[in-house]
Design a protein around this motif. Structure first.
Motif, short mmCIF file in Angstrom:
data_model
loop_
_atom_site.label_atom_id
_atom_site.label_comp_id
_atom_site.label_asym_id
_atom_site.label_seq_id
_atom_site.Cartn_x
_atom_site.Cartn_y
_atom_site.Cartn_z
N LYS A 51 -63.73 -96.37 -43.74
CA LYS A 51 -62.74 -96.71 -42.93
C LYS A 51 -62.92 -98.32 -42.86
O LYS A 51 -61.98 -98.98 -42.62
N THR A 52 -64.04 -98.82 -43.28
CA THR A 52 -63.88 -100.27 -43.43
C THR A 52 -63.20 -100.76 -44.49
O THR A 52 -62.31 -101.71 -44.39
N ALA A 53 -62.98 -100.23 -45.75
CA ALA A 53 -62.09 -100.28 -46.71
C ALA A 53 -60.66 -100.04 -46.28
O ALA A 53 -59.84 -101.21 -46.61
N GLU A 54 -60.38 -99.03 -45.72
CA GLU A 54 -58.83 -98.97 -45.32
C GLU A 54 -58.46 -99.89 -44.14
O GLU A 54 -57.43 -100.59 -44.26
N ASN A 55 -59.33 -100.42 -43.32
CA ASN A 55 -58.91 -101.37 -42.27
C ASN A 55 -58.61 -102.89 -42.89
O ASN A 55 -57.90 -103.40 -42.62
N ILE A 56 -59.86 -103.04 -43.73
CA ILE A 56 -59.56 -104.38 -44.50
C ILE A 56 -58.22 -104.38 -45.31
O ILE A 56 -57.25 -105.32 -45.21
N ALA A 57 -57.82 -103.40 -45.94
CA ALA A 57 -56.67 -103.18 -46.71
C ALA A 57 -55.41 -103.15 -45.75
O ALA A 57 -54.30 -103.97 -45.99
N LYS A 58 -55.64 -102.68 -44.63
CA LYS A 58 -54.40 -102.79 -43.44
C LYS A 58 -54.20 -103.89 -42.92
O LYS A 58 -53.05 -104.53 -42.73
N PHE A 59 -55.29 -104.78 -42.66
CA PHE A 59 -55.20 -106.00 -41.93
C PHE A 59 -55.31 -107.33 -42.53
O PHE A 59 -54.94 -108.46 -41.76
N PHE A 60 -55.67 -107.44 -43.76
CA PHE A 60 -55.81 -108.57 -44.37
C PHE A 60 -55.02 -108.46 -45.63
O PHE A 60 -54.55 -107.85 -46.28
N GLU A 61 -54.72 -109.98 -45.85
CA GLU A 61 -53.87 -110.21 -47.12
C GLU A 61 -54.22 -111.37 -47.69
O GLU A 61 -55.24 -112.31 -47.28
N LYS A 62 -53.77 -111.90 -49.07
CA LYS A 62 -54.17 -113.22 -49.40
C LYS A 62 -54.06 -114.60 -48.53
O LYS A 62 -53.07 -114.48 -47.75
N GLY A 63 -55.08 -115.45 -48.76
CA GLY A 63 -55.03 -116.50 -47.81
C GLY A 63 -55.59 -116.16 -46.32
O GLY A 63 -56.04 -117.01 -46.15
N LYS A 64 -55.99 -115.07 -46.13
CA LYS A 64 -56.42 -115.07 -44.70
C LYS A 64 -57.93 -114.88 -44.58
O LYS A 64 -58.75 -114.58 -45.57
N PRO A 65 -58.58 -115.47 -43.56
CA PRO A 65 -59.97 -115.78 -43.49
C PRO A 65 -60.41 -114.39 -43.02
O PRO A 65 -59.71 -113.74 -42.40
N ILE A 66 -61.73 -114.28 -43.50
CA ILE A 66 -62.55 -112.86 -43.11
C ILE A 66 -63.99 -113.29 -43.07
O ILE A 66 -64.53 -114.10 -44.04
N GLY A 67 -64.64 -112.46 -42.03
CA GLY A 67 -66.13 -112.77 -42.01
C GLY A 67 -66.75 -111.35 -42.44
O GLY A 67 -66.10 -110.31 -42.17
N ILE A 68 -67.61 -111.38 -43.40
CA ILE A 68 -68.04 -110.13 -43.85
C ILE A 68 -69.72 -110.19 -43.72
O ILE A 68 -70.47 -111.17 -43.82
N THR A 69 -70.33 -109.13 -43.35
CA THR A 69 -71.64 -108.98 -43.59
C THR A 69 -71.95 -107.64 -44.51
O THR A 69 -71.25 -106.54 -44.39
N GLY A 70 -73.08 -107.85 -45.40
CA GLY A 70 -73.46 -106.75 -46.17
C GLY A 70 -74.43 -106.95 -46.74
O GLY A 70 -75.16 -107.85 -46.55
N LYS A 71 -74.60 -106.50 -48.39
CA LYS A 71 -75.64 -106.69 -49.15
C LYS A 71 -75.00 -107.03 -50.37
O LYS A 71 -74.05 -106.80 -50.96
N PHE A 72 -76.03 -107.49 -51.30
CA PHE A 72 -75.79 -107.96 -52.61
C PHE A 72 -75.91 -106.68 -53.63
O PHE A 72 -76.88 -106.05 -53.39
N GLU A 73 -75.35 -106.49 -54.62
CA GLU A 73 -75.46 -105.39 -55.57
C GLU A 73 -75.19 -105.82 -56.80
O GLU A 73 -74.34 -106.60 -57.06
N GLN A 74 -76.25 -105.59 -57.74
CA GLN A 74 -75.79 -106.19 -59.13
C GLN A 74 -75.39 -104.79 -59.88
O GLN A 74 -75.79 -103.67 -59.86
N GLU A 75 -74.10 -105.14 -60.62
CA GLU A 75 -73.34 -104.27 -61.40
C GLU A 75 -73.62 -104.49 -62.84
O GLU A 75 -73.81 -105.70 -63.13
N ARG A 76 -73.95 -103.21 -63.59
CA ARG A 76 -74.22 -103.33 -65.03
C ARG A 76 -73.38 -102.44 -65.79
O ARG A 76 -72.91 -101.32 -65.36
N TRP A 77 -72.80 -103.11 -66.92
CA TRP A 77 -71.91 -102.21 -67.86
C TRP A 77 -72.27 -102.63 -69.28
O TRP A 77 -72.74 -103.61 -69.47
#
Length: 102
Positions: A51-77
Motif C-alpha cells: 500500500k505504501t508503494a501504491e500511495n506514493i505512486a498515486k500522490f507524488f510526481e516529479k519535483g514533489k517533496p517527500i519525507g521517507i523513513t526506511g532502511k538501507f539495503e545493498q543490491e548486488r548483481w
C-alpha cells in the motif's frame, strides 16, 4: 541499527509495478536531497512495497517533496560483462507529505 530518514524531491515520476505471481505493488523512485553544509545534492534510489508503494505512486510526481523513513539495503548483481556490481538503495517503510497542501 539500520535506519534512515530523508527529505527530498522526486527526480522523476514514481514507477509502479506489480510482482509477477504475487501481485505485490512495488514503486521505485529517486529523491534528490540537498546537503546545505556542503552545497551539494545527494541522489538516493528508493523502493516501496504494498500500500505504501501504491500511495506514493498515486500522490507524488516529479519535483514533489517527500519525507521517507526506511532502511538501507545493498543490491548486488552480475553485469553483462561478467563483473560484479552493487548499489545501496533505501527501502521506504513510511512516507510523509512535505510542504503546503494543494
Amino acid at each position: 541499527m539500520n535506519s534512515v530518514n530523508e527529505i527530498g524531491n522526486l527526480t522523476a515520476d514514481p514507477e509502479l509495478k506489480y510482482l509477477p505471481g504475487k501481485g505485490t505493488a512495488v514503486t521505485t523512485f529517486t529523491i534528490a536531497v540537498n546537503d546545505s553544509f556542503k552545497d551539494h545534492t545527494n541522489f538516493f534510489d528508493v523502493k516501496a512495497f504494498g500500500k505504501t508503494a501504491e500511495n506514493i505512486a498515486k500522490f507524488f510526481e516529479k519535483g514533489k517533496p517527500i519525507g521517507i523513513t526506511g532502511k538501507f539495503e545493498q543490491e548486488r548483481w552480475e553485469a553483462k560483462d561478467g563483473g560484479k556490481r552493487s548499489k545501496v538503495a533505501i527501502i521506504c517503510e513510511q512516507f510523509s507529505f512535505i510542504g503546503k497542501k494543494e
